[in-house]
Design an enzyme around this catalytic site. Sequence first.
Site, PDB file in Angstrom:
ATOM      1  N   ASP A 164       0.822  -1.215   0.000  1.00 46.19           N
ATOM      2  CA  ASP A 164       0.000   0.000   0.000  1.00 46.19           C
ATOM      3  C   ASP A 164       0.854   1.262   0.000  1.00 46.19           C
ATOM      4  OD1 ASP A 164      -2.507   1.245  -0.145  1.00 46.19           O
ATOM      5  OD2 ASP A 164      -2.585   1.546   2.027  1.00 46.19           O
ATOM      6  N   ASP A 202      -3.648  -4.928  -5.322  1.00 44.80           N
ATOM      7  CA  ASP A 202      -3.080  -3.568  -5.434  1.00 44.80           C
ATOM      8  C   ASP A 202      -1.601  -3.541  -5.788  1.00 44.80           C
ATOM      9  OD1 ASP A 202      -5.592  -2.691  -4.560  1.00 44.80           O
ATOM     10  OD2 ASP A 202      -4.947  -2.512  -2.488  1.00 44.80           O
ATOM     11  N   ASP A 354     -15.473  -0.904   6.457  1.00 44.50           N
ATOM     12  CA  ASP A 354     -14.311  -0.187   5.955  1.00 44.50           C
ATOM     13  C   ASP A 354     -13.779   0.818   6.980  1.00 44.50           C
ATOM     14  OD1 ASP A 354     -14.545  -1.455   3.460  1.00 44.50           O
ATOM     15  OD2 ASP A 354     -16.001   0.035   2.787  1.00 44.50           O
TER      16      ASP A 354
END
Length: 373
Positions: A164, A202, A354
């Site tokens: 990330d 990602d 989230d």
Amino acid sequence: MVAVASAVVVVGTVTGMMSALDDGRGSDEARPDVTSSPLLQPLPGVPTPSPSKTSASPSPSSSPSKAKPSPKPSKSASTKPRTEPVSVQLYRHPESQVLDWVRDHRDDPRRPLIESRIADRPAAVWFADYTPSNITARVRAVTSAGSAKDRVPVVVPYAISNRDCGGASQGGAPDLGAYDGWIDKFAAGLGSEEVIVVLEPDAIAQSDCLSEGDRAARFASLARAGRVLKAANPKARVYFDAGHSDWNTPEKQAGLLRRAGAASAASSDGIFSNVSNFNRTGDEISYVRRTLDALGGPASLGAVIDTSRNGNGPPADGEWCDPAGRKLGQAPTMSTGEARIDAYLWVKLPGESDGCKGAPGTFTPDYAYDLAR
């Protein structure tokens, strides 16, 4: 604006639906012998989270990306799907937050709907912590249980170095050399039956933060990871990160994927998209087909799509954190009826927050109920 599907993992909070973290099961066994990549220069060291029994499952990031028009259907739509025999039943791991909640709340009026529409569905198992000492045993516990039930597990290795780019999901291995060793141990737990591997969400789509040298090193490590996983278990299906339809263009993403080994049958069975995001299945089908066309490689390459929360598509305002009005998407299946679409999966667990309706990664019954009804 549309949220980029960056996975947020909060180590040290609560166990996600399908996270398989350090449980003290003991040391690993021998790992497969796979040659390393010539480009494996370590990235700068980043802090490594302490081994923990708790972890939140991923969520989309608040990082915006420019929305793009829905892709047009690809010429590959007429391509025939795979014809080799496959299992069509996915594995539901019995250890999860939602199952714990269902067992503990038998009299809750929300329980029947949450149980039937979420808890009873198969979902991915995330390995989001860097704990090399027992990763083989923990992966094997999932894959062997799936094999015993003649079901196909979905596992998510999520420990790439500089994960990330130091954002909300920062963590992972301290450098790429350490990551390579972790992947070797992960692969040793895959067993010999069918398993789907969603390799590092990602890690490719969100690589712009890296220098060119560091990006090349990461891509070489991912290509190596694919080779290691498939060498350890030839029945493993390994899918590489394609982001989603509102992130990079198919042409740009295909170029990144090619550099990471996704066009090679020795490393890859194809690509995945929409992890933790809300884009409609039809848009993702068009996007992954165009991406596969641009990628090239064997005609057998396919795609899997995360449909866990995309029943109503993305919110118009681009909200990424537990947006209201979202619904469950297509149930997990390996029988999609769509050319080059190998499976619809629930990679992100619906019902895990989230960070707005509950603490990040915690199962939130009100949120789950809203998604399910």
